[in-house]
Design an enzyme around this catalytic site. Structure first.
Site, PDB file in Angstrom:
ATOM      1  CG  ASP A  37      25.700  26.218 -14.928  1.00  0.00           C
ATOM      2  OD1 ASP A  37      26.911  26.053 -15.144  1.00  0.00           O
ATOM      3  OD2 ASP A  37      25.132  27.322 -15.013  1.00  0.00           O
ATOM      4  CG  ASN A  52      22.851  27.733  -8.757  1.00  0.00           C
ATOM      5  OD1 ASN A  52      23.884  28.367  -8.615  1.00  0.00           O
ATOM      6  ND2 ASN A  52      22.596  27.009  -9.836  1.00  0.00           N
ATOM      7  NE  ARG A 102      -6.615  23.564  -5.501  1.00  0.00           N
ATOM      8  CZ  ARG A 102      -7.794  23.982  -5.085  1.00  0.00           C
ATOM      9  NH1 ARG A 102      -7.897  25.130  -4.438  1.00  0.00           N
ATOM     10  NH2 ARG A 102      -8.880  23.257  -5.302  1.00  0.00           N
ATOM     11  CE1 TYR A 126      12.146  29.744 -10.970  1.00  0.00           C
ATOM     12  CE2 TYR A 126      12.518  28.046  -9.316  1.00  0.00           C
ATOM     13  CZ  TYR A 126      11.656  28.767 -10.118  1.00  0.00           C
ATOM     14  OH  TYR A 126      10.307  28.520 -10.068  1.00  0.00           O
TER      15      TYR A 126
END
Length: 282
Positions: free
Chosen positions: A54, A129, A140, A172
């Site tokens: 991908d 995407n 942090r 993701y």
């Protein structure tokens, strides 16, 4: 008129180079002209054949952006959700490319705008995407406010926020706990990453909505906006990020018109034993 076909390969895989030579030879035998990345110019490109996973397909989409050229991926990676064929079917891909035996499917993209607090200049990006807003310092969190259609929705500390298309729902956003969305659904997704909040559920909004993320001035860290993990825009505290449906879709050449359900089962190796197709048990 020459029928030019772009061949793009994964840069570090020897198998991709060998396969690219086979594809180029097959195209020439059928009267077509294979070209490489360095030969892309203002001329017409009928099709892009992409050899890799991908990530390579995303690179190809970036290379031919602004054209109406469709992409067809031959998977040399692992999952290869955007790929249309596997490496053992290269000859069939070449044949069908020559015969124009494919269906072009348009997939939604995202347009991204980042405004920093110290400037009126707008920084623009785009993604197939997702656009991910992530903390730039590992130790942090970032403090963010999220909004939909110019209305505030929630504020929380988090590691980031993923703003995705249906195509990106298996990338993701999936890893962040978002839902899988069928590619023909016109929608966009917002998925917080490791949010410190009671209300931090994934959101699915309409295709004409505007998803917004503000990096609050009190944020412990600056943020980075990544478009498909490839293009970076820095977003210091006080920045405002808007994400809307992209003006330009990406075009995929489909060889296999099987339902998306079959692709999910195949790519994720999902167990379907016991499925009876809706028939009543005896």
């Amino acid at each position: 008129m020459s029928r030019r076909v772009l061949i793009l390969t994964h840069p570090t895989r020897p198998a991709a180079v060998h396969t690219a030579e086979s594809v180029a030879s097959g195209l020439r035998d059928r009267g077509m002209t294979p070209i490489e990345e360095s030969e892309v110019d203002d001329g017409d490109i009928e099709l892009a054949i992409v050899l890799g996973g991908d990530g390579t397909i995303l690179r190809a989409a970036e290379l031919i952006r602004g054209r109406e050229t469709p992409l067809v991926g031959i998977n040399l990676g692992h999952v290869g959700f955007l790929a249309e064929s596997e490496v053992d079917r290269v000859a069939d891909v070449v044949r069908r490319a020559a015969e124009r035996d494919y269906v072009v499917e348009e997939r939604m993209t995202l347009d991204v705008t980042v405004q920093r607090p110290d400037s009126d200049e707008l920084h623009h990006g785009w993604a197939i995407n997702e656009a991910s807003v992530e903390k730039s310092e590992r130790e942090r969190m970032i403090e963010v406010a999220i909004g939909i259609d110019e209305r505030g929705l929630s504020t929380f500390g988090c590691d980031g926020v993923v703003l995705a298309t249906p195509t990106g729902s298996t990338a993701y956003a999936f890893s962040a706990g978002g839902p899988v969305v069928w590619p023909d659904v016109e929608a966009m997704l917002l998925t917080p990453i490791s949010a410190h909040a009671l209300f931090a559920r994934p959101l699915v909004v309409g295709p004409d909505s505007r998803m917004s993320v503000e990096i609050l001035a009190r944020s412990y860290s600056s943020a980075v906006v990544w478009c498909d993990g490839r293009r970076r825009i820095d977003a210091p505290p006080g920045s405002h990020i808007d994400v809307v449906r992209g003006a330009e879709p990406v075009r995929l050449a489909r060889l296999n018109l099987a339902p998306f359900t079959d692709r999910l089962v195949g790519k994720f190796n999902l167990p379907v034993a016991g499925w009876r197709g809706g028939r009543e048990a005896p």
